[in-house]
Design a protein around this motif. Structure first.
Motif, PDB file in Angstrom:
ATOM      1  N   LYS A 110      -7.242  17.053 -21.575  1.00 16.34           N
ATOM      2  CA  LYS A 110      -7.511  16.814 -20.159  1.00 16.34           C
ATOM      3  C   LYS A 110      -6.262  17.072 -19.322  1.00 16.34           C
ATOM      4  O   LYS A 110      -5.167  16.631 -19.683  1.00 16.34           O
ATOM      5  CB  LYS A 110      -7.928  15.351 -19.944  1.00 16.34           C
ATOM      6  N   ALA A 111      -6.457  17.743 -18.206  1.00 21.26           N
ATOM      7  CA  ALA A 111      -5.348  17.914 -17.268  1.00 21.26           C
ATOM      8  C   ALA A 111      -4.935  16.525 -16.767  1.00 21.26           C
ATOM      9  O   ALA A 111      -5.795  15.691 -16.480  1.00 21.26           O
ATOM     10  CB  ALA A 111      -5.794  18.786 -16.098  1.00 21.26           C
ATOM     11  N   ALA A 112      -3.633  16.288 -16.683  1.00 20.38           N
ATOM     12  CA  ALA A 112      -3.155  14.949 -16.315  1.00 20.38           C
ATOM     13  C   ALA A 112      -3.064  14.806 -14.799  1.00 20.38           C
ATOM     14  O   ALA A 112      -2.485  15.657 -14.118  1.00 20.38           O
ATOM     15  CB  ALA A 112      -1.778  14.705 -16.929  1.00 20.38           C
ATOM     16  N   VAL A 113      -3.621  13.708 -14.299  1.00 16.81           N
ATOM     17  CA  VAL A 113      -3.489  13.406 -12.868  1.00 16.81           C
ATOM     18  C   VAL A 113      -2.142  12.706 -12.670  1.00 16.81           C
ATOM     19  O   VAL A 113      -1.814  11.758 -13.390  1.00 16.81           O
ATOM     20  CB  VAL A 113      -4.653  12.513 -12.390  1.00 16.81           C
ATOM     21  N   HIS A 114      -1.385  13.212 -11.727  1.00 15.50           N
ATOM     22  CA  HIS A 114      -0.072  12.628 -11.465  1.00 15.50           C
ATOM     23  C   HIS A 114       0.225  12.689  -9.972  1.00 15.50           C
ATOM     24  O   HIS A 114      -0.467  13.378  -9.220  1.00 15.50           O
ATOM     25  CB  HIS A 114       1.014  13.354 -12.280  1.00 15.50           C
ATOM     26  N   ARG A 115       1.257  11.974  -9.547  1.00 18.42           N
ATOM     27  CA  ARG A 115       1.626  11.959  -8.130  1.00 18.42           C
ATOM     28  C   ARG A 115       3.116  11.625  -8.036  1.00 18.42           C
ATOM     29  O   ARG A 115       3.725  11.166  -9.015  1.00 18.42           O
ATOM     30  CB  ARG A 115       0.804  10.920  -7.369  1.00 18.42           C
ATOM     31  N   ALA A 116       3.677  11.859  -6.878  1.00 20.76           N
ATOM     32  CA  ALA A 116       5.080  11.474  -6.661  1.00 20.76           C
ATOM     33  C   ALA A 116       5.127  10.489  -5.504  1.00 20.76           C
ATOM     34  O   ALA A 116       4.547  10.742  -4.445  1.00 20.76           O
ATOM     35  CB  ALA A 116       5.929  12.700  -6.345  1.00 20.76           C
ATOM     36  N   VAL A 117       5.776   9.348  -5.735  1.00 15.36           N
ATOM     37  CA  VAL A 117       5.974   8.386  -4.657  1.00 15.36           C
ATOM     38  C   VAL A 117       7.448   8.389  -4.259  1.00 15.36           C
ATOM     39  O   VAL A 117       8.319   8.772  -5.047  1.00 15.36           O
ATOM     40  CB  VAL A 117       5.540   6.957  -5.059  1.00 15.36           C
ATOM     41  N   VAL A 118       7.701   8.006  -3.034  1.00 16.07           N
ATOM     42  CA  VAL A 118       9.079   7.943  -2.545  1.00 16.07           C
ATOM     43  C   VAL A 118       9.297   6.560  -1.961  1.00 16.07           C
ATOM     44  O   VAL A 118       8.355   5.903  -1.542  1.00 16.07           O
ATOM     45  CB  VAL A 118       9.326   9.013  -1.461  1.00 16.07           C
ATOM     46  N   GLY A 119      10.545   6.142  -1.955  1.00 15.38           N
ATOM     47  CA  GLY A 119      10.808   4.825  -1.377  1.00 15.38           C
ATOM     48  C   GLY A 119      12.281   4.603  -1.198  1.00 15.38           C
ATOM     49  O   GLY A 119      13.096   5.171  -1.917  1.00 15.38           O
ATOM     50  N   GLY A 120      12.625   3.784  -0.216  1.00 18.82           N
ATOM     51  CA  GLY A 120      14.012   3.362  -0.061  1.00 18.82           C
ATOM     52  C   GLY A 120      14.938   4.458   0.422  1.00 18.82           C
ATOM     53  O   GLY A 120      14.537   5.496   0.930  1.00 18.82           O
ATOM     54  N   GLU A 121      16.203   4.202   0.195  1.00 19.08           N
ATOM     55  CA  GLU A 121      17.277   5.023   0.736  1.00 19.08           C
ATOM     56  C   GLU A 121      17.495   6.286  -0.068  1.00 19.08           C
ATOM     57  O   GLU A 121      18.228   7.161   0.339  1.00 19.08           O
ATOM     58  CB  GLU A 121      18.596   4.233   0.634  1.00 19.08           C
ATOM     59  N   VAL A 124       0.849  -1.191   0.000  1.00 20.28           N
ATOM     60  CA  VAL A 124       0.000   0.000   0.000  1.00 20.28           C
ATOM     61  C   VAL A 124       0.885   1.241   0.000  1.00 20.28           C
ATOM     62  O   VAL A 124       1.884   1.291   0.708  1.00 20.28           O
ATOM     63  CB  VAL A 124      -0.892  -0.002   1.266  1.00 20.28           C
ATOM     64  N   ILE A 125       0.512   2.223  -0.791  1.00 22.04           N
ATOM     65  CA  ILE A 125       1.240   3.480  -0.760  1.00 22.04           C
ATOM     66  C   ILE A 125       0.648   4.323   0.359  1.00 22.04           C
ATOM     67  O   ILE A 125      -0.550   4.535   0.402  1.00 22.04           O
ATOM     68  CB  ILE A 125       1.121   4.206  -2.098  1.00 22.04           C
ATOM     69  N   MET A 126       1.462   4.732   1.283  1.00 21.12           N
ATOM     70  CA  MET A 126       0.924   5.367   2.486  1.00 21.12           C
ATOM     71  C   MET A 126       1.331   6.813   2.643  1.00 21.12           C
ATOM     72  O   MET A 126       2.467   7.175   2.395  1.00 21.12           O
ATOM     73  CB  MET A 126       1.458   4.629   3.717  1.00 21.12           C
ATOM     74  N   ALA A 127       0.389   7.595   3.106  1.00 19.97           N
ATOM     75  CA  ALA A 127       0.753   8.884   3.687  1.00 19.97           C
ATOM     76  C   ALA A 127       1.098   8.560   5.128  1.00 19.97           C
ATOM     77  O   ALA A 127       0.620   7.575   5.682  1.00 19.97           O
ATOM     78  CB  ALA A 127      -0.420   9.831   3.630  1.00 19.97           C
ATOM     79  N   GLY A 142       6.129   0.754   5.638  1.00 13.88           N
ATOM     80  CA  GLY A 142       5.900   0.195   4.302  1.00 13.88           C
ATOM     81  C   GLY A 142       7.065   0.503   3.388  1.00 13.88           C
ATOM     82  O   GLY A 142       8.054   1.118   3.786  1.00 13.88           O
ATOM     83  N   ASP A 143       6.958   0.057   2.149  1.00 17.08           N
ATOM     84  CA  ASP A 143       8.047   0.247   1.183  1.00 17.08           C
ATOM     85  C   ASP A 143       7.994   1.609   0.514  1.00 17.08           C
ATOM     86  O   ASP A 143       8.979   2.116   0.019  1.00 17.08           O
ATOM     87  CB  ASP A 143       7.949  -0.799   0.073  1.00 17.08           C
ATOM     88  N   LEU A 144       6.791   2.138   0.410  1.00 18.52           N
ATOM     89  CA  LEU A 144       6.625   3.389  -0.331  1.00 18.52           C
ATOM     90  C   LEU A 144       5.832   4.391   0.491  1.00 18.52           C
ATOM     91  O   LEU A 144       4.983   4.022   1.295  1.00 18.52           O
ATOM     92  CB  LEU A 144       5.854   3.140  -1.636  1.00 18.52           C
ATOM     93  N   GLY A 145       6.104   5.653   0.243  1.00 16.91           N
ATOM     94  CA  GLY A 145       5.335   6.706   0.894  1.00 16.91           C
ATOM     95  C   GLY A 145       4.849   7.694  -0.150  1.00 16.91           C
ATOM     96  O   GLY A 145       5.300   7.677  -1.302  1.00 16.91           O
ATOM     97  N   VAL A 146       3.944   8.557   0.249  1.00 12.31           N
ATOM     98  CA  VAL A 146       3.444   9.584  -0.656  1.00 12.31           C
ATOM     99  C   VAL A 146       4.341  10.813  -0.551  1.00 12.31           C
ATOM    100  O   VAL A 146       4.521  11.355   0.538  1.00 12.31           O
ATOM    101  CB  VAL A 146       1.992   9.975  -0.283  1.00 12.31           C
ATOM    102  N   THR A 184      22.022  11.088  -6.085  1.00 13.22           N
ATOM    103  CA  THR A 184      21.840   9.654  -5.902  1.00 13.22           C
ATOM    104  C   THR A 184      21.673   9.003  -7.261  1.00 13.22           C
ATOM    105  O   THR A 184      21.297   9.632  -8.225  1.00 13.22           O
ATOM    106  CB  THR A 184      20.582   9.360  -5.071  1.00 13.22           C
ATOM    107  N   ASN A 185      21.962   7.738  -7.280  1.00 13.65           N
ATOM    108  CA  ASN A 185      21.791   6.981  -8.510  1.00 13.65           C
ATOM    109  C   ASN A 185      21.126   5.659  -8.197  1.00 13.65           C
ATOM    110  O   ASN A 185      21.083   5.229  -7.060  1.00 13.65           O
ATOM    111  CB  ASN A 185      23.146   6.678  -9.155  1.00 13.65           C
ATOM    112  N   GLY A 186      20.652   4.975  -9.188  1.00 10.07           N
ATOM    113  CA  GLY A 186      20.173   3.629  -8.968  1.00 10.07           C
ATOM    114  C   GLY A 186      18.688   3.479  -9.143  1.00 10.07           C
ATOM    115  O   GLY A 186      17.984   4.399  -9.493  1.00 10.07           O
ATOM    116  N   GLU A 187      18.242   2.284  -8.887  1.00 14.69           N
ATOM    117  CA  GLU A 187      16.839   1.944  -9.143  1.00 14.69           C
ATOM    118  C   GLU A 187      15.955   2.404  -8.003  1.00 14.69           C
ATOM    119  O   GLU A 187      16.359   2.508  -6.871  1.00 14.69           O
ATOM    120  CB  GLU A 187      16.713   0.432  -9.313  1.00 14.69           C
ATOM    121  N   HIS A 188      14.712   2.646  -8.345  1.00 14.22           N
ATOM    122  CA  HIS A 188      13.737   3.076  -7.357  1.00 14.22           C
ATOM    123  C   HIS A 188      12.653   2.010  -7.263  1.00 14.22           C
ATOM    124  O   HIS A 188      12.198   1.493  -8.258  1.00 14.22           O
ATOM    125  CB  HIS A 188      13.124   4.401  -7.836  1.00 14.22           C
ATOM    126  N   ASN A 189      12.272   1.686  -6.023  1.00 13.67           N
ATOM    127  CA  ASN A 189      11.166   0.745  -5.858  1.00 13.67           C
ATOM    128  C   ASN A 189       9.922   1.335  -6.474  1.00 13.67           C
ATOM    129  O   ASN A 189       9.676   2.501  -6.356  1.00 13.67           O
ATOM    130  CB  ASN A 189      10.844   0.563  -4.371  1.00 13.67           C
TER     131      ASN A 189
END
Ligand SMILES: O=C(O)CCC(=O)C(=O)O
Ligand SMILES: [Fe+2]
Length: 355
Positions: free
Chosen positions: A272-283, A2-5, A210-214, A18-23
């Motif tokens: 149409k205006a695009a719905v978007h969001r930013a998720v964060v995760g990991g180090e 679950v993506i959590m606030a 959790g693994d991801l946050g808002v 930073t470099n590398g992959e993002h969850n």
């Protein structure tokens, strides 16, 4: 997953490269980097303005399709220097790493203040906590800029001028793609006195549950067009398309362009205006930088009448941009909820506004 606030406090640690992959959330489609197979469309700006007549017409058609299908695309060969983008991010990083005393004047100012430095961790708007620090500066018609770091003003002035120029040219091509004269949208929105805002976003390394946050919840932008780039290879921007979230992976050097609420209004809902969001995760911390153009604050934005004549009537009523922005910035960010203040609901026997 679950993506959590989250309500947990978070570090204000200074950003670093930073470099590398993002969850990423498993249901998110990884996309970008091409314009086939459902990927995010790419517009070659150089072809759009310097191509042969045929190439330009084709590019305008592709641009129109990108606005209609996604409200979101990448623009390559845009002419904004990479070192200017880097300098913009560096100045932002310096600002975020200043102690709070040095930013106090602008910390958590009211939603329409010309300079706002804040953190989703202290959000007063909706009580939620988002994993994000930000700097918002009104950049045009007048540049408002914190005094520190000293380099910020010059960099922001140059960056805002270059990106404003790019955005105005895109607006012209978008006007053409709607079958209107190239200057029609600029004229309708009073773009001689356009309003522009710059926003630096910093998403610290994630240490919440959790693994991801808002970082930033699902929303559409309140302006006409948003230009966005991120730092390095830490992804986190997701865009909704056909009911699915797509991870936006940029082509090297390209900007993302996001259709905002005023484009949906002025085009009478064709784009149409695009719905978007930013998720964060990991180090990995992440940074993104936004340049947005909008009508002047005093412009009453309504659909261009020529588009309303295409058998669909006016889908939006006129709303002064200042009031629209104040509403959107003072309320919970909830997808495209703010657009409802301008939406007209058509019923078979009468027309009513949605309150
Ligand atoms: O950080 C991102 O990629 C998204 C930022 C954004 O949507 C915004 O600032 O409005
Ligand atoms: Fe946004």
């Amino acid at each position: 997953m679950v993506i959590m606030a989250t309500a947990s406090p978070a570090p204000h640690s200074p950003p670093k490269h930073t470099n590398g992959e993002h969850n990423c959330h498993p249901s998110v489609l990884s996309t970008g980097g091409n314009d086939d197979g459902g990927g995010i469309p790419v517009v070659d700006f150089d072809v759009l303005v310097n191509g042969t007549a045929d190439e330009r017409s084709q590019a305008v058609r592709d641009l129109g399709r990108a606005c209609e299908d996604w409200g979101f695309f990448m623009v390559s060969n845009h002419g904004v220097p990479e070192d200017l983008k880097e300098a913009m991010l560096e100045a932002c990083k310096e600002l975020f790493s200043l102690p709070d005393e040095e930013k106090a004047e602008h910390l958590e100012t009211e939603p329409m203040a010309p300079i706002r430095i804040g953190s989703g961790f202290y959000s007063v708007v909706d009580g939620a906590r988002y994993w994000r620090n930000y700097l918002k500066m009104f950049a045009h018609p007048e540049l408002h800029c914190p005094e520190k770091p000293a380099k910020l003003r010059d960099v922001a002035a140059e960056y805002s001028a270059k990106t404003r120029d790019l955005l105005l040219q895109l607006a012209k091509a978008i006007s053409g793609s709607l079958g209107l004269d190239g200057g029609r949208i600029s004229e309708a929105l009073n773009f001689d006195a356009c309003f522009q805002i710059l926003v630096g976003n910093h998403y610290p390394a994630y240490t919440g549950p959790g693994d991801l946050g808002v970082g930033l919840p699902a929303h559409s932008d309140h302006g006409l067009l948003t230009l966005l780039f991120q730092d390095g290879s830490v992804d986190g921007l997701q865009v909704e398309h056909d009911g699915e979230w797509h991870l936006a992976k940029p082509l090297p050097g390209a900007f993302f362009v996001i259709a905002g609420d005023q484009l949906e209004i002025v085009s009478n809902g064709r784009y149409k205006a695009a719905v978007h969001r930013a998720v964060v995760g990991g180090e990995q911390e992440r940074m993104s930088f936004v340049s947005m153009i909008s009508p002047s604050m005093d412009t009453v934005v309504e659909p261009v009448p020529e588009l309303a004549l295409e058998g669909r009537g006016m889908e939006f009523r006129g709303v002064r941009y200042r009031d629209y922005m104040a509403y959107q910035q003072s309320n919970k960010l909830e997808a495209k909820e703010a657009l409802n203040i301008a939406r007209v609901r058509h019923t078979t026997d009468r027309v009513e506004q949605v309150d």
